[in-house]
Scaffold this motif. Structure first.
Motif, PDB file in Angstrom:
ATOM      1  N   SER A   1      -0.148  20.855  -9.524  1.00  0.00           N
ATOM      2  CA  SER A   1       0.207  20.752 -10.758  1.00  0.00           C
ATOM      3  C   SER A   1       0.742  19.439 -11.248  1.00  0.00           C
ATOM      4  CB  SER A   1       1.571  21.790 -10.855  1.00  0.00           C
ATOM      5  OG  SER A   1       2.599  21.131 -10.024  1.00  0.00           O
ATOM      6  N   ASP A   2       0.724  19.303 -12.885  1.00  0.00           N
ATOM      7  CA  ASP A   2       1.175  18.212 -13.145  1.00  0.00           C
ATOM      8  C   ASP A   2       2.360  17.333 -12.600  1.00  0.00           C
ATOM      9  OD1 ASP A   2      -1.109  17.970 -14.850  1.00  0.00           O
ATOM     10  OD2 ASP A   2      -0.151  18.873 -16.551  1.00  0.00           O
ATOM     11  N   GLY A   3       3.366  18.260 -12.331  1.00  0.00           N
ATOM     12  CA  GLY A   3       4.639  17.863 -11.673  1.00  0.00           C
ATOM     13  C   GLY A   3       4.372  17.352 -10.414  1.00  0.00           C
ATOM     14  N   GLU A   4       3.637  17.878  -9.591  1.00  0.00           N
ATOM     15  CA  GLU A   4       3.101  17.733  -8.259  1.00  0.00           C
ATOM     16  C   GLU A   4       2.334  16.151  -8.260  1.00  0.00           C
ATOM     17  OE1 GLU A   4       2.926  21.754  -5.855  1.00  0.00           O
ATOM     18  OE2 GLU A   4       1.260  21.089  -7.073  1.00  0.00           O
ATOM     19  N   VAL A   5       1.506  15.977  -9.105  1.00  0.00           N
ATOM     20  CA  VAL A   5       0.651  14.697  -9.317  1.00  0.00           C
ATOM     21  C   VAL A   5       1.915  13.557  -9.621  1.00  0.00           C
ATOM     22  CG1 VAL A   5      -0.403  13.616 -10.704  1.00  0.00           C
ATOM     23  CG2 VAL A   5      -1.214  15.709 -10.014  1.00  0.00           C
ATOM     24  N   GLN A   6       2.740  13.961 -10.532  1.00  0.00           N
ATOM     25  CA  GLN A   6       3.979  12.973 -10.864  1.00  0.00           C
ATOM     26  C   GLN A   6       4.641  12.553  -9.894  1.00  0.00           C
ATOM     27  OE1 GLN A   6       5.679  14.625 -14.500  1.00  0.00           O
ATOM     28  NE2 GLN A   6       4.045  14.513 -15.640  1.00  0.00           N
ATOM     29  N   GLN A   7       4.746  13.490  -8.983  1.00  0.00           N
ATOM     30  CA  GLN A   7       6.038  13.383  -7.705  1.00  0.00           C
ATOM     31  C   GLN A   7       5.118  12.432  -6.797  1.00  0.00           C
ATOM     32  OE1 GLN A   7       9.118  13.962  -7.187  1.00  0.00           O
ATOM     33  NE2 GLN A   7       9.063  13.233  -5.054  1.00  0.00           N
ATOM     34  N   ALA A   8       3.887  12.846  -6.642  1.00  0.00           N
ATOM     35  CA  ALA A   8       3.225  11.975  -5.651  1.00  0.00           C
ATOM     36  C   ALA A   8       2.999  10.615  -6.024  1.00  0.00           C
ATOM     37  CB  ALA A   8       1.783  12.619  -5.422  1.00  0.00           C
TER      38      ALA A   8
ATOM     39  N   ARG B   1       5.041   8.844  -7.731  1.00  0.00           N
ATOM     40  CA  ARG B   1       6.372   8.122  -8.232  1.00  0.00           C
ATOM     41  C   ARG B   1       6.271   6.708  -7.139  1.00  0.00           C
ATOM     42  NH1 ARG B   1      11.078  12.083  -8.275  1.00  0.00           N
ATOM     43  NH2 ARG B   1       9.676  12.543 -10.076  1.00  0.00           N
ATOM     44  N   ALA B   2       5.917   6.792  -6.032  1.00  0.00           N
ATOM     45  CA  ALA B   2       6.215   5.757  -5.393  1.00  0.00           C
ATOM     46  C   ALA B   2       5.020   4.507  -5.485  1.00  0.00           C
ATOM     47  CB  ALA B   2       6.134   6.078  -3.874  1.00  0.00           C
ATOM     48  N   VAL B   3       4.218   5.102  -6.037  1.00  0.00           N
ATOM     49  CA  VAL B   3       3.093   4.036  -6.557  1.00  0.00           C
ATOM     50  C   VAL B   3       3.632   3.482  -7.795  1.00  0.00           C
ATOM     51  CG1 VAL B   3       0.476   3.625  -7.419  1.00  0.00           C
ATOM     52  CG2 VAL B   3       1.196   5.426  -5.447  1.00  0.00           C
ATOM     53  N   LEU B   4       4.047   4.030  -8.678  1.00  0.00           N
ATOM     54  CA  LEU B   4       4.258   3.447 -10.143  1.00  0.00           C
ATOM     55  C   LEU B   4       5.748   2.715 -10.031  1.00  0.00           C
ATOM     56  CD1 LEU B   4       3.424   6.536 -12.305  1.00  0.00           C
ATOM     57  CD2 LEU B   4       2.190   4.299 -12.246  1.00  0.00           C
ATOM     58  N   SER B   5       6.271   2.953  -9.087  1.00  0.00           N
ATOM     59  CA  SER B   5       7.746   2.371  -8.963  1.00  0.00           C
ATOM     60  C   SER B   5       7.849   1.188  -7.874  1.00  0.00           C
ATOM     61  CB  SER B   5       8.831   3.282  -8.441  1.00  0.00           C
ATOM     62  OG  SER B   5       8.596   3.903  -7.169  1.00  0.00           O
TER      63      SER B   5
ATOM     64  N   TYR C   1       0.886  -1.237  -0.012  1.00  0.00           N
ATOM     65  CA  TYR C   1       0.011  -0.131   0.159  1.00  0.00           C
ATOM     66  C   TYR C   1       0.827   1.343   0.008  1.00  0.00           C
ATOM     67  CZ  TYR C   1      -4.066  -3.048   1.259  1.00  0.00           C
ATOM     68  OH  TYR C   1      -4.871  -4.152   1.253  1.00  0.00           O
ATOM     69  N   ARG C   2       0.520   2.159  -0.634  1.00  0.00           N
ATOM     70  CA  ARG C   2       1.215   3.656  -0.902  1.00  0.00           C
ATOM     71  C   ARG C   2      -0.087   4.668  -0.644  1.00  0.00           C
ATOM     72  NH1 ARG C   2       4.844   1.007  -0.012  1.00  0.00           N
ATOM     73  NH2 ARG C   2       6.714   0.835  -1.214  1.00  0.00           N
ATOM     74  N   SER C   3       0.092   5.817   0.168  1.00  0.00           N
ATOM     75  CA  SER C   3      -0.850   6.726   0.166  1.00  0.00           C
ATOM     76  C   SER C   3      -0.171   8.236  -0.213  1.00  0.00           C
ATOM     77  CB  SER C   3      -1.530   6.666   1.357  1.00  0.00           C
ATOM     78  OG  SER C   3      -0.777   6.797   2.599  1.00  0.00           O
ATOM     79  N   PHE C   4      -0.828   9.060  -0.398  1.00  0.00           N
ATOM     80  CA  PHE C   4      -0.452  10.351  -0.731  1.00  0.00           C
ATOM     81  C   PHE C   4      -1.598  11.348  -0.638  1.00  0.00           C
ATOM     82  CE2 PHE C   4      -1.285   8.698  -4.892  1.00  0.00           C
ATOM     83  CZ  PHE C   4      -1.763   9.773  -5.495  1.00  0.00           C
ATOM     84  N   THR C   5      -1.202  12.676  -0.525  1.00  0.00           N
ATOM     85  CA  THR C   5      -2.039  13.719  -0.425  1.00  0.00           C
ATOM     86  C   THR C   5      -1.532  14.768  -1.319  1.00  0.00           C
ATOM     87  OG1 THR C   5      -2.844  13.110   2.031  1.00  0.00           O
ATOM     88  CG2 THR C   5      -3.446  15.470   1.031  1.00  0.00           C
ATOM     89  N   VAL C   6      -2.693  15.323  -2.202  1.00  0.00           N
ATOM     90  CA  VAL C   6      -2.175  16.221  -2.902  1.00  0.00           C
ATOM     91  C   VAL C   6      -3.273  17.587  -2.922  1.00  0.00           C
ATOM     92  CG1 VAL C   6      -1.093  15.205  -4.762  1.00  0.00           C
ATOM     93  CG2 VAL C   6      -3.529  15.500  -5.025  1.00  0.00           C
ATOM     94  N   THR C   7      -3.114  18.771  -3.083  1.00  0.00           N
ATOM     95  CA  THR C   7      -4.229  19.776  -3.010  1.00  0.00           C
ATOM     96  C   THR C   7      -5.013  19.708  -4.438  1.00  0.00           C
ATOM     97  OG1 THR C   7      -2.699  21.368  -4.159  1.00  0.00           O
ATOM     98  CG2 THR C   7      -2.606  21.285  -1.734  1.00  0.00           C
ATOM     99  N   ARG C   8      -6.022  20.399  -4.069  1.00  0.00           N
ATOM    100  CA  ARG C   8      -6.911  20.467  -5.208  1.00  0.00           C
ATOM    101  C   ARG C   8      -6.321  21.212  -6.640  1.00  0.00           C
ATOM    102  NH1 ARG C   8     -13.168  20.875  -3.350  1.00  0.00           N
ATOM    103  NH2 ARG C   8     -13.547  21.577  -5.159  1.00  0.00           N
TER     104      ARG C   8
END
Length: 246
Positions: free
Chosen positions: A232-239, A241-245, A222-229
């Motif tokens: 940005s695209d960069g922040e989404v990709q960073q969030a 990263r741990a899921v996709l890797s 399991y991985r979890s993360f939080t992003v603001t509404r």
């Protein structure tokens, strides 16, 4: 007397029809509309107009899997009123969507996520009139960007459903009593993976819990993360990263 008897059986009785101002809304928005009540053949008292925001949840038990209606929230739209024969009454309403209302406007091969508004009139000694209106719940832009990013990495959304229960992530938990799962699969031969995403809207942020099922017996994680509404695209990709890797 005969007309009253028929009305108690639903024949020539008061009817209800809810008209939504918009039946396609984003997560967390407010539904607005008008309840139209049409009198039947006799005078009838409506003790309450109740509007319920509903979804369908998957319930697993020892006897198997079943799907049941689940109420996410409700309001009472009026004080008691009397409807005369043939009379029409209109009652406006507003209903804030529960933050955990499942999204339904998604491109899943099997979409079992449904949301509807059920309107009922409470009338003594009668079959209560009901009306059901299905609602399209659109993902917020940041949620759509998360989905798009997953799909650009070679995953396809194969299923979406709503399960009864509660989920927990790092610093957050669901509160409604149900949660949605969006299931993605890739077609990799040596890195085959399934990812299930669950989103929780919480004011100005979106929490996400990802369950990752890896091939070749490497087990789930399991991985979890939080992003603001407005992430940005960069922040989404960073969030992600741990899921996709994983």
């Amino acid at each position: 007397m005969f007309k009253k008897l028929k009305a108690s059986l639903g024949i020539g009785a008061t009817t209800v029809d809810t008209i939504l101002s918009n039946d396609s809304v984003y997560q967390g928005e407010t539904l607005k509309g008008t309840v139209h009540i049409k009198g039947g053949d006799v005078e009838q008292q409506v003790d309450a107009i109740t509007l319920k925001l509903c979804t369908e949840v998957k319930v697993e038990s020892d006897s198997g899997v079943s799907y049941q209606p689940f109420v996410l929230g409700h309001i009472q739209a009026n004080d008691p009123l009397v409807v005369q024969p043939g009379e029409t009454k209109e009652v406006p309403f507003e209903l804030k969507l529960h933050d955990e209302t499942p999204i339904t406007a998604i491109n899943a091969k099997l979409n079992q996520s449904h949301v509807w508004l059920e309107t009922s009139l409470d009338i003594d000694f009668a079959i209560d009139p009901k009306d059901r209106d299905y609602i399209e719940i659109r993902p917020l832009p940041v949620v759509q960007r998360i989905i798009n990013t997953i799909e650009r990495e070679g995953f396809t959304m194969v299923k979406a459903d709503v399960e009864k229960g509660q989920l927990r992530g790092n610093g957050f938990m669901s509160r409604s009593g149900c949660y949605q799962e969006l299931e993605f699969k890739n077609s990799g031969m040596f890195n085959r993976k399934e990812i299930e995403l669950s989103f929780i809207l919480d004011g100005g942020v979106i929490h996400c819990l990802a369950e990752i099922d890896r091939s070749f017996g490497r087990g789930d994680m399991y991985r979890s993360f939080t992003v603001t509404r407005d992430a940005s695209d960069g922040e989404v990709q960073q969030a992600l990263r741990a899921v996709l890797s994983a």
